[in-house]
Design a protein around this motif. Structure first.
Motif, short mmCIF file in Angstrom:
data_model
loop_
_atom_site.label_atom_id
_atom_site.label_comp_id
_atom_site.label_asym_id
_atom_site.label_seq_id
_atom_site.Cartn_x
_atom_site.Cartn_y
_atom_site.Cartn_z
N GLU A 155 30.73 72.49 52.17
CA GLU A 155 31.85 73.41 51.92
C GLU A 155 32.46 74.23 53.03
O GLU A 155 33.51 74.31 53.40
N ASP A 191 38.43 60.61 57.05
CA ASP A 191 37.70 61.18 58.26
C ASP A 191 36.38 60.51 58.69
O ASP A 191 35.94 59.48 57.86
N SER A 241 33.42 61.70 49.49
CA SER A 241 34.49 62.65 50.01
C SER A 241 35.63 61.65 50.52
O SER A 241 36.67 62.16 50.89
N PRO A 243 34.47 70.69 55.45
CA PRO A 243 35.02 69.74 54.60
C PRO A 243 35.25 68.53 54.98
O PRO A 243 35.83 68.49 56.17
N VAL A 244 34.99 67.55 54.46
CA VAL A 244 35.30 65.85 54.72
C VAL A 244 36.73 65.54 54.06
O VAL A 244 36.46 65.66 52.86
N LYS A 245 37.75 65.14 54.81
CA LYS A 245 38.88 64.54 54.03
C LYS A 245 38.69 63.25 53.99
O LYS A 245 38.19 62.49 54.82
N PHE A 246 39.59 62.50 53.15
CA PHE A 246 39.73 61.22 52.76
C PHE A 246 40.14 60.66 54.33
O PHE A 246 41.01 60.87 55.01
N GLU A 276 35.59 63.70 63.08
CA GLU A 276 36.05 64.97 62.35
C GLU A 276 35.07 65.74 62.21
O GLU A 276 35.35 67.07 62.61
#
Ligand SMILES: [Zn+2]
Ligand SMILES: [Zn+2]
Length: 364
Positions: free
Chosen positions: A174, A182, A203, A177-180, A254
């Motif tokens: 939270e 990364d 994620s 956050p890990v994004k698509f 990231e």
């Protein structure tokens, strides 16, 4: 009725087997639970050695538990609003926050509640309700404990880690956050690290690179979704640096998740963060020493966020439980050792020596 308990009476000594009389429940909403599985956390071993300044003696350790309701004083509802009844399989959030302080009310950060206490960590067993730890056949949950009613037929040992490592990892995700797409580096392939692999995978992370020193743990990480694993005993720091640059196309990650609780890991891992990325440190449950960082080179001129992760709140336990229930087969891998209650000291030793990924105690 009596509860059997393994009590820590003296640091570094075997736990003492005791029979504790189960008291009559006094407060509305208290729940007497028969424990079906109790997780042994790496931090329990730390407490056993007397390294956690919070530890009162005597105490029943164990903050990760799954059990079955025996008796409710008055009425108590699960987190989903279902009235709890005798025989219900449940899992409880390990920390109890007050809901009234500045952190709870204004900041909405129950993890930082100034009155927060934790089963198996904060309170000893020499005053009512005595049974507040997981290394026992029974536990008494206080009225403001957050309780999840579990589906029938789930193996309790698979779920014990939800309330600590799973929940704390969800908190880390939270905050970082890990994004698509990364790239993610995870330091420490223990239970926190294993959850981090699964959460990174779902994620949408591209590369999920795990660094650790135990081959068995690294293998499990690979099985649950790590794209690369690096054994730190077989590589130098320079080699690891090169490998991570190669795997991340020269950019770095990231997000780097520190799940190792070692200052040396921090000094190393900060260099794996991409410019503008986040270093999330979730492995320190107790004081473990200091680290020297170059405020300019390491942090400032690279726009890096250094994110501390302190424990978790019930929303994170909810997320971890969802994931663990959905991917039970993956999390079953993590439970490498199961002990009876009388063998609790051996369970601690196994975790202490990192011979177990997750040791679980199942009271007979
Ligand atoms: Zn723990
Ligand atoms: Zn509070």
């Amino acid at each position: 009725m009596k509860s059997k308990a393994m009590v820590l009476t003296e640091f570094d000594q075997p736990l003492t087997e005791k029979e504790i009389k189960i008291p009559k429940l006094q407060q509305e909403g208290e729940v007497l639970v028969r424990i079906t599985a109790s997780g042994v956390c790496g931090s329990d071993a730390y407490m056993w050695h007397g390294h956690d300044p919070r530890t009162p003696l005597p105490i029943i350790l164990g903050h990760e538990g799954v059990g079955e309701v025996v008796e409710v004083k008055g009425a108590k509802k699960s987190i989903a609003g279902r009235e709890l009844k005798s025989g219900d399989p449940i899992l409880w959030h390990r920390g109890v926050s007050c809901g009234k302080c500045f952190a709870c009310k204004i900041d909405k950060e129950p993890s930082l509640c100034s009155n927060r206490w934790v089963y198996g960590i904060t309170r000893g067993c020499d005053e009512y309700p005595y049974l507040l730890g997981g290394y026992a056949s029974h536990i008494i949950l206080s009225p403001n404990t957050d309780i999840f009613h579990l589906p029938e037929n789930v193996s309790p040992e698979t779920l014990v880690s939800v309330s600590c490592s799973g929940s704390t990892t969800a908190h880390a995700f939270e905050l970082a956050p890990v994004k698509f797409g990364d790239n993610v580096v995870i330091q420490g392939p223990g239970p926190l690290g294993i959850y981090a692999v699964v959460m990174a995978k779902y994620s949408g992370a591209d590369e999920i690179i795990v660094i650790g020193g135990t081959e068995k743990r690294l293998e499990i990480c690979r099985e649950v979704g790590a794209t690369r694993v690096i054994n730190r005993h077989k590589t130098s720091e320079e080699e690891r640096q090169e490998m991570i640059l190669e795997y991340t196309r020269g950019r770095g990650a990231e997000a780097v998740f520190e799940m190792a609780g070692s200052p040396a890991a921090v000094a190393e891992g900060i260099h794996y963060v991409k410019k503008g990325g986040t270093y999330a440190s979730a492995g320190f449950g107790e004081p473990r020493g200091t680290v020297e960082l170059d405020c300019f080179q390491d942090i400032g001129n690279r726009n890096i966020s250094y994110q501390g992760v302190w424990v978790s709140d019930v929303s994170h336990t909810f997320q971890a439980l969802k994931i663990a229930l959905k991917y039970q087969d993956l999390f079953r891998e993590m439970v490498t050792h199961v002990f009876s209650l009388s063998e609790a000291t051996q369970a601690l030793e196994k975790m202490d020596k990192k011979e177990a990924v997750k040791a679980v105690i199942k009271p007979e």
